[in-house]
Design a protein around this motif. Structure first.
Motif, short mmCIF file in Angstrom:
data_model
loop_
_atom_site.label_atom_id
_atom_site.label_comp_id
_atom_site.label_asym_id
_atom_site.label_seq_id
_atom_site.Cartn_x
_atom_site.Cartn_y
_atom_site.Cartn_z
N HIS A 1 50.72 100.23 78.78
CA HIS A 1 50.45 101.77 77.92
C HIS A 1 49.29 102.55 77.92
O HIS A 1 48.82 103.27 77.90
N HIS B 1 48.40 103.71 81.15
CA HIS B 1 49.13 104.93 81.55
C HIS B 1 48.25 106.25 80.86
O HIS B 1 47.90 107.46 80.86
N MET B 2 47.47 105.66 79.24
CA MET B 2 47.24 106.61 78.63
C MET B 2 45.97 107.32 78.93
O MET B 2 45.76 108.22 78.88
N THR C 1 44.75 107.19 81.85
CA THR C 1 45.29 107.81 83.33
C THR C 1 45.80 108.90 82.68
O THR C 1 44.60 110.17 83.53
N MET C 2 46.54 109.81 81.61
CA MET C 2 47.00 110.50 81.30
C MET C 2 45.55 111.49 80.96
O MET C 2 45.08 112.73 80.50
N SER D 1 43.01 112.54 83.29
CA SER D 1 43.71 114.21 84.48
C SER D 1 43.48 115.41 82.83
O SER D 1 42.94 115.83 83.87
N ARG D 2 44.07 114.97 81.74
CA ARG D 2 43.82 115.92 80.79
C ARG D 2 42.20 116.29 81.05
O ARG D 2 41.88 118.22 80.59
N GLU E 1 41.76 117.84 83.85
CA GLU E 1 42.15 119.79 83.50
C GLU E 1 41.11 120.74 82.91
O GLU E 1 41.12 121.66 83.04
#
Length: 723
Positions: free
Chosen positions: A235, A238-239, A241-242, A245-246, A249
């Protein structure tokens, strides 16, 4: 401090506490079990010894052999686990004892009494200092009257020194063993914690430090575990990676925002509502001519720049948004520039953060310079005002032209009305002339001449008149003729009277027509007056009476009683009604094969302001119910003006229907347009009627199911539109 806060230290302390508590609980449990077991063994030995001794004592007590009893007690008291033994009778007398020095201390023993009283098989009494048991002794010398066969009690006082020594020895060994086991378990636990938890957590901590210190969001942890810690680390990957990405962005969005603000030349402001601090970009300041250091970064600086005339309105809008009443804050305001000029600014903002109580914490917004737009709007407003003035002037010219056209139409309508009146007068005068001619050509003159001749002959024979009229053939004939002549004269008189009555009626009709013509004679400036619509309809029908009669048209009137007065230009309204009745007559002429030829004229009153009556015109049951209802809501139409109902709202109307040629569906919407006519005329009549009705705040509608199916016209006026 780092060692104290280390997870190793905390885990070790936790293991020590847990294992220490477990060891203490285990030690106490084992010691209690050993003590209970030793006591149980001691009690078993006492039970066995008491059983053997009781069997041996019973015959000795029966034989009263006290010497042997004492010897047996002393022998039994010599056992290593027995401290002392006593034989006590029912009177609490010590019959025998292995310890004569403590006899006084062992009288009135509670457990001995309970053996005698309750006939028990055994009683035990123990404290930290001693352990005692009591057993019953049954002999044949018991009292027959007693409820118990127990005559003596064997009381054993057991030794506990050996038991305590064994317990002390075991406790020492056991504590040493527990400490060794405890140390081994703690060491194993710390090792397991290190390899199972601490090593992966250290890797996680190092990765988080790299992310926090260097912003390397692409860092990840290689995970091969499938337990809870492995799930946590997955997790975490994954966090991360998010977040990466954010972050990318967000950077792109920030870039687009900067480009958009630069392209739109918008100033950005960020307001901390709680502290009042405001952060704005360079464009916010430069659009007003200021530098970034010229204005204090506080909301009060913006308030000082606001135009005094805009301040109250802007603050009201801002408060409405801050309190949640409006979703967005947006105002057009004037701000003071550095050169003391004013610029129009479009200020748009929104609360983006609120606290737990719903109070605004942070607000974001933009400033856009709209001075150029405001200048264009002002110019457009001037053009609009000029255009409105031009439209008003043109409207006045059109109204003047329309008034002249309507006046011409009114004059034409009055001429048509006068022609109708003259035609009706001519129709009425013709019978009068015929009657006069008949009176001239009547038979009364020959009768009078013959009557004179008869009188002359009778006068010549006046001396012998009786003989002449009774005996003379000529005289007899004269008398008979005079009788017949008198009858003929009476008949002629009656005929003349009838002709005179007809002439009088025709003359009266001419008088009525002339009165109507005078009542609706053209005037220079006709004023509105209160009229009775039923009277107006009656007058219009009376004018058209001859035309209806000549065509054989059946007239049905359904005039509602008690209709209220309303204000109207009577003469013009009369022309409209006459025009529609005349059109109905012409329409019936074009549809001669349809029978019967009929025109129905109705008046009505209805309450309310909707157009439900016009919408339901084709529903005849609705019309009847509506018209009947109007009878129940108003008074009789013949009541005086003071008794008449004065209505503040509602509708009053006229419905004229016929069985004529009808109107095609596609022509009904154009029938009232100027120049449209189905008879080849100018097409101005219906146009004038509609213009007049609408000019008086009324409605005019035509209904027809099609060609050859008749038509109906409804004129309706809203009463509260009349003064």
């Amino acid at each position: 401090m780092k060692i104290i806060h280390s997870l190793y230290t905390k885990a070790g302390i936790a293991l020590l506490c847990i294992m220490g508590g477990a060891a203490a609980i285990s030690g106490f449990g084992i010691s209690f079990q050993i003590r209970d077991r030793l006591q149980a063994q001691l009690e078993e030995n006492a039970d066995f010894t008491a059983y053997i001794t009781e069997r041996a004592l019973a015959p000795l007590i029966d034989g009263r052999n006290y010497t042997e009893i004492q010897q047996l007690i002393e022998t039994t008291g010599a056992y290593r686990f027995i401290k002392a033994i006593f034989l006590i009778d029912r009177n609490d007398n010590i019959v025998a004892s292995s310890d004569i020095f403590t006899i006084g201390e062992h009288r009135n023993l509670p457990i001995v009494k309970k053996i005698f009283e309750k006939n028990l098989l055994k009683m035990v009494d123990s404290t930290d200092e001693f352990y005692a048991t009591a057993y019953p002794v049954r002999t044949r010398s018991y009292d027959p009257g007693s409820e118990s066969d127990i005559t003596h009690v064997l009381y054993l006082l057991l030794k506990t020194d050996t038991q305590n020594q064994i317990l002390s020895s075991l406790k020492g060994s056991m504590i040493l063993l527990i400490v060794i086991i405890f140390a081994v378990i703690v060491l194993l636990g710390i090792g397991l914690i290190h390899f199972i938890m601490m090593k992966p957590l250290n890797r996680l901590i190092l990765t988080m430090e790299k992310i926090a210190m260097g912003g390397e969001y692409r860092q990840s942890i290689n995970v091969k575990r499938k337990d809870e810690l492995g799930i946590f680390m997955n997790h975490f990957n994954h966090m991360v990676t998010m977040i990466a990405s954010r972050t990318e962005e967000l950077a792109r969005s920030r870039e687009r925002l900067d480009l958009a603000l630069e392209a739109s030349e918008a100033g950005l402001w960020d307001w901390n509502v709680e502290t009042g601090e405001v952060i704005w970009n360079e464009r916010w300041a430069t659009m007003l001519g200021y530098g970034m250091d010229d204005i204090t970064h506080h909301v009060s600086s913006w308030e000082k720049l606001l135009h005094p005339e805009d301040k109250e309105r802007v603050m009201k809008e801002l408060e409405a948004h801050m309190s949640g009443k409006k979703h967005l804050y947006q105002t057009e305001q004037r701000l003071l520039c550095k050169d003391n000029s004013w610029k129009w600014i479009l200020d748009t903002g929104k609360v983006v953060e609120r606290n737990s109580k719903g109070k605004p914490v942070r607000c974001l917004g933009t400033h856009i310079d709209i001075t150029h737009r405001k200048k264009i709007e002002a110019e457009l407003e001037n053009h609009r005002k000029n255009l409105v003035q031009l439209v008003k002037e043109r409207t006045r010219e059109l109204e003047k032209t329309q008034k002249e056209l309507i006046n011409k139409a009114v004059e034409a309508g009055r001429a048509q009305l006068s022609a109708m009146v003259l035609h009706n007068i001519g129709n009425a005068i013709t019978p009068v002339g015929v009657t006069m001619e008949k009176l001239k050509q009547g038979n009364i003159k020959p009768m009078i001449e013959y009557l004179v001749q008869c009188y002359q002959e009778l006068a010549e024979h006046k001396e012998t008149l009786t003989e002449y009229v009774t005996r003379d053939p000529r005289g007899t004939q004269i008398a008979r003729y005079m009788g017949e002549l008198i009858k003929d004269i009476e008949m002629e008189r009656q005929k003349n009277d009838s002709l005179i009555e007809k002439a009088s009626a025709a003359i009266d009709y001419v008088s009525q027509v002339l009165s109507l013509q005078r009542a609706y004679a053209p005037g220079t400036d006709e004023m509105k007056e209160n009229i009775r619509i039923n009277h107006l309809v009656e007058d219009a029908l009376r004018i058209q009476e001859t035309s209806l009669s000549k065509r054989g048209i059946i007239l049905e009137k359904n005039l509602a009683s008690g209709l209220p007065l309303f204000s109207m230009e009577k003469n013009k309204f009369m022309q409209v009604i006459v025009n529609f009745i005349k059109n109905s007559c012409d329409a019936i002429d074009e549809n001669p094969d349809f029978a019967p030829h009929k025109i129905e004229v109705s008046t009505y009153y209805r309450e309310g302001k909707d157009n439900s009556y016009l919408q339901k015109e084709n529903d005849q049951s609705y019309f009847k119910e509506n018209n009947d209802a109007s009878h129940s809501k108003v008074r009789n139409d013949d009541s005086s003006l003071n008794e008449r109902i004065v209505c503040s709202s509602g509708h009053i109307g006229i419905r004229i229907s016929d069985t004529g040629c009808g109107v095609e569906t596609n022509q009904q919407s154009r029938i009232f347009e100027f120049g449209v006519s189905s008879k080849g005329s100018s097409g101005f009549g219906l146009y004038y009627c509609k213009s007049f009705v609408e000019a008086n705040n009324g409605t005019l509608e035509i209904f027809s199911e099609g060609k050859g199916k008749g038509a109906a016209v409804i004129l309706e006026f809203e009463l509260d539109n009349f003064g």
